[in-house]
Each structure stands twice: as structure tokens, then as C-alpha cells.
Design an enzyme around this catalytic site. Sequence first.
Site, PDB file in Angstrom:
ATOM      1  N   SER A  32     -10.696   6.465  -2.986  1.00 20.00           N
ATOM      2  CA  SER A  32     -10.837   6.684  -1.542  1.00 20.00           C
ATOM      3  C   SER A  32     -10.256   8.050  -1.173  1.00 20.00           C
ATOM      4  O   SER A  32     -10.822   8.778  -0.356  1.00 20.00           O
ATOM      5  CB  SER A  32     -10.083   5.612  -0.756  1.00 20.00           C
ATOM      6  OG  SER A  32     -10.856   4.442  -0.629  1.00 20.00           O
ATOM      7  N   ASP A  42     -11.739  -4.134   1.930  1.00 23.48           N
ATOM      8  CA  ASP A  42     -10.838  -5.077   1.257  1.00 23.48           C
ATOM      9  C   ASP A  42     -11.628  -6.390   1.237  1.00 23.48           C
ATOM     10  O   ASP A  42     -12.851  -6.363   1.446  1.00 23.48           O
ATOM     11  CB  ASP A  42      -9.508  -5.201   2.031  1.00 23.48           C
ATOM     12  CG  ASP A  42      -8.416  -5.875   1.208  1.00 23.48           C
ATOM     13  OD1 ASP A  42      -7.799  -5.200   0.370  1.00 23.48           O
ATOM     14  OD2 ASP A  42      -8.180  -7.090   1.369  1.00 23.48           O
ATOM     15  N   GLN A  59       0.820  -1.210   0.000  1.00 30.86           N
ATOM     16  CA  GLN A  59       0.000   0.000   0.000  1.00 30.86           C
ATOM     17  C   GLN A  59       0.867   1.279   0.000  1.00 30.86           C
ATOM     18  O   GLN A  59       0.460   2.293  -0.572  1.00 30.86           O
ATOM     19  CB  GLN A  59      -0.915  -0.029   1.232  1.00 30.86           C
ATOM     20  CG  GLN A  59      -2.201   0.749   1.091  1.00 30.86           C
ATOM     21  CD  GLN A  59      -3.304  -0.001   0.355  1.00 30.86           C
ATOM     22  OE1 GLN A  59      -3.516  -1.169   0.615  1.00 30.86           O
ATOM     23  NE2 GLN A  59      -3.986   0.658  -0.560  1.00 30.86           N
ATOM     24  N   LYS A  84      -2.737  -0.973   6.665  1.00 33.71           N
ATOM     25  CA  LYS A  84      -3.694  -2.053   6.367  1.00 33.71           C
ATOM     26  C   LYS A  84      -4.154  -2.663   7.678  1.00 33.71           C
ATOM     27  O   LYS A  84      -3.417  -2.640   8.662  1.00 33.71           O
ATOM     28  CB  LYS A  84      -3.003  -3.142   5.533  1.00 33.71           C
ATOM     29  CG  LYS A  84      -3.971  -3.981   4.742  1.00 33.71           C
ATOM     30  CD  LYS A  84      -4.311  -3.309   3.429  1.00 33.71           C
ATOM     31  CE  LYS A  84      -5.343  -4.057   2.637  1.00 33.71           C
ATOM     32  NZ  LYS A  84      -5.406  -3.549   1.247  1.00 33.71           N
TER      33      LYS A  84
HETATM   34  N1  GLU Z   1      -8.274  -2.447  -0.150  1.00 28.19           N
HETATM   35  C1  GLU Z   1      -8.038  -1.596  -1.270  1.00 28.19           C
HETATM   36  C2  GLU Z   1      -6.606  -1.739  -1.721  1.00 28.19           C
HETATM   37  O1  GLU Z   1      -6.054  -2.804  -1.634  1.00 28.19           O
HETATM   38  C3  GLU Z   1      -8.506  -0.156  -1.054  1.00 28.19           C
HETATM   39  C4  GLU Z   1      -7.927   0.560   0.107  1.00 28.19           C
HETATM   40  C5  GLU Z   1      -8.548   1.944   0.365  1.00 28.19           C
HETATM   41  O2  GLU Z   1      -9.440   2.348  -0.355  1.00 28.19           O
HETATM   42  O3  GLU Z   1      -8.087   2.572   1.323  1.00 28.19           O
HETATM   43  O4  GLU Z   1      -5.987  -0.837  -2.224  1.00 28.19           O
END
Ligand code: GLU
Length: 448
Positions: free
Chosen positions: A380, A166, A111, A126
Site C-alpha cells: 500500500s 481489510d 498497525q 484503522k
Molecule cells: N488491512 C491490512 C492490514 O491489516 C492492510 C492495510 C493497508 O494496506 O493500509 O495491514
Amino acid sequence: MSYVDEVLAKVKEKNASEPEFLQAVEEVLDSLRPVIEANEEEYKKQALLERLCEPERQIKFRVPWVDDNGQVQVNTGYRVQFNSAIGPYKGGIRLHPSVYIGIIKFLGFEQIFKNSLTGLAIGGGKGGSDFDPKGKSDMEIMRFCQSFMTELFRHIGADTDVPAGDIGTGGREIGYMFGQYKRLRNSFEGVLTGKGLAFGGSLARTEATGYGLLYLTNEMLKTNGIDIAGKTICVSGAGNVAIYAIQKAQQLGAKVVTCSDSTGWIYDKEGIDVDLLKEIKEVKRARLDAYAAARPSAEYHDKKAEGSNVWDIKCDIALPCATQNELGIDDAKTLVANGVTAIAEGANMPTTLEATEYFQKNGVLFAPGKAANAGGVATSALEMSQNSERLSWSFEEVDQKLEQIMVNIFRNLDAAAKKYGFEGNYVVGANIAGFEKVAEAMLAEGIV
Ligand code: GLU
């Protein structure tokens, strides 16, 4: 020993029981060699890579909740706040029985670079739990989400850490978590993204990861002189990413013939009927055999009984949108033998390192997840912007911004790969482009 190898050895020793985290670190650090070598002395003195591989903060907590029979259940909750050099921690919450600290660390590490690639001010984080949402009643889901937030709320905030969905966490779960946060803090703020439209959610957030995957894939194909229209695509997964990837692929004129869930997969020679898939997965929350039962052109295959999967079907483009390490070396060999031209990862790290290398060696275009699936987190961040200005933008406005972000991501990683002599290697390009901004910020912010 080079600085990269030194750090890799240390990270391996320290995190020996976390194979997914080690896989993610190995891929990134390996790709960064040319950049690190150019600044080796400075980075080493600053322990930049050691700091990058050590989360700023890791939170592990008990999540007790009461099931419908009055029985108390206990799960483990996690939040890894990995890197806040360029913005508040940002990343989803995974609810799946396979969750342990190694999974959350791999996802949090990915991330950091993904969020940097979006060009927006979001750091990497996360969270999740080993809670299995499958088969739970709505009230059980609510009680779990409330208990999870009863601990998590003290660690997050609109300017500190902004979780989202997620695997296993969708609009329903975000709603329950948001309600509990608001109650505990007595504050209505943009602390979570993926919220419902009635309470601060963004239009196009639901579609964003799947749509973004296709915007980036299309840009990669165009750059390489390939038209997506008329191509056959295999998709894995049947969750939020897969559903909207299939929808956008069809809008762009491609034919998507597969999708899958944890027990089986569908081959639909006429092309997947997205409305039917949505009804089964989003409304009924049922298994995919219900899809085949409702559609004569579709075949249902049981994964375990047949030992088969969607990658056995001949296609031009493969979009793995299910979960980590779902596409291994044998699948890669089948896909290449069947003439695949491009892979783009909708899930996080769905392709093993061995399979990735095999694709690259065989001239298959390969877009890694941290670039290809960045549309979700990018949108987001757009939801955070709308919450900050207490306004909401139209679907078209958000969708246009998303498309532009995905096109820019591809151009940036393509340029980074070329700059360091790795033209066409989009894994190296994505890692370098994501790393450069984070490294600059970390060095500027001092030893923190
Ligand atoms: N879970 C998603 C990712 O793997 C989105 C995370 C978010 O929107 O903060 O990027």
C-alpha cells in the site's frame, strides 16, 4: 511497580470492555520490558507508553443507507487515527458485524508497529463498520460505501490518513469509496490504497499480503535451516490473504491442504486448487461447500456440526489467515502433538496469547502478524509512492521490492531479539524493532 506494569494497569482500567485491545497492548508492552527498563526514567517522564496507548483521534459516526426494499438501515462507522509519529495514518477498513471500537483500536494499535516494521513512512490507523457485506447486492454495497465516505472524507487525505481494505473491504468497496471521495472533494488523489489498476492502483497489491507472508516465512525457515519445499501446510481462511498465501506456498514447492470460511473448512489431500478457490470466492462469492462439490479429492467439514477446524490436520507449517483469536490453546496442543515446526500469522492476532506461549515453549518457530502480514500495508505504501510520482511500476518491480521488505523485516526482528537476549523469540523482536523508530520520532516531535 515497574513503569510497564503501571501503564498496563491504567490501560486495563480505562478500556475494561475492550478485550481485543487489551490483548494487543499486553502482548506489546510485555515484550518491550527490556527496552523500557533501559530508558525507564526518561520514558516515564515523557509518558511515552501512555501516549502510545491512547489514540491521537477516534471518530465514530452514523452510516445511514437504503436497502433494495427501500428500507433505511443504520450502521456505525469508525476511524481510529492512532499514531502519526512516522507518517500519515495508514490502515484498512473492516466491514464485519463483530466490529466495535475495541476491535478497531486493537487493529489500529497493531498497525503502528507493523507499519514501522516495513521501514516506510506510514503511521498507524484503522477503520470499519458493523455493516455485514454478506448477502448484500452490489447496489446495497455501493450505497453503504458512499454513505460511509460521506462522513469519512472530511477526516482523511493523501497526506493525512490513507485507508485501504481489510476483512469485508476489497477492490469493489475501495472503488466505490474512492469514487465518492473524489466527488465530494473534487480531487483525484491517492487517498485510498488497493484501488483498481485503471485509477491508480498498484500491480501486486492484491497478492501482496499472502505473498509477503510466504516471503517472510521462507526467510524464517531458511535462517533456521529448514527448506519449505515439500512441506505440508495448513492455511485457514479463504479471503484475499489466504488465497495468495496458498498460491505463493505452492510456487515455493510446498503442499497446502486446507482452507476455511466462516461456516466450514476443506481438506484437500491433493493440495488446494487455487484457480477453483478464486473462482468460488472472488467471482461467485459462494461458500466453500461449492469447492468440495467441484473437486473429488476434497472433503468439506461443517465447523459447527463437527466442532472441528483446519488445525486438526497434521502439518509442518500452519498459516492462520482468517481472523483474530481463531487459534486457541487446544488447537496449539493438537498442532504441536502433530509435529508442527512453524507458525506464521497472515491475519491480525489470530493466535491467542496462551497458544502463542505454548508454541514458543515447545520450540515452534512463531512469526507474529505484525511482521508476517506486513506485506499488504507495505505494498500500500508503494502504491502511495507511485501515486505521488504519478507513475506505475511493473508487477516484477513491486514484487521484488515486497520480497526485499519482508526479508528485511525478518532480519531486523531477528537482530532485535538477539540484541536484547531473546534469540529466536520473534514476537519480542517484532515489537521491539517496530517500537524503536516510533519512540524515537515521538520523543523528537515533543509533547503532541
Ligand atoms: N488491512 C491490512 C492490514 O491489516 C492492510 C492495510 C493497508 O494496506 O493500509 O495491514
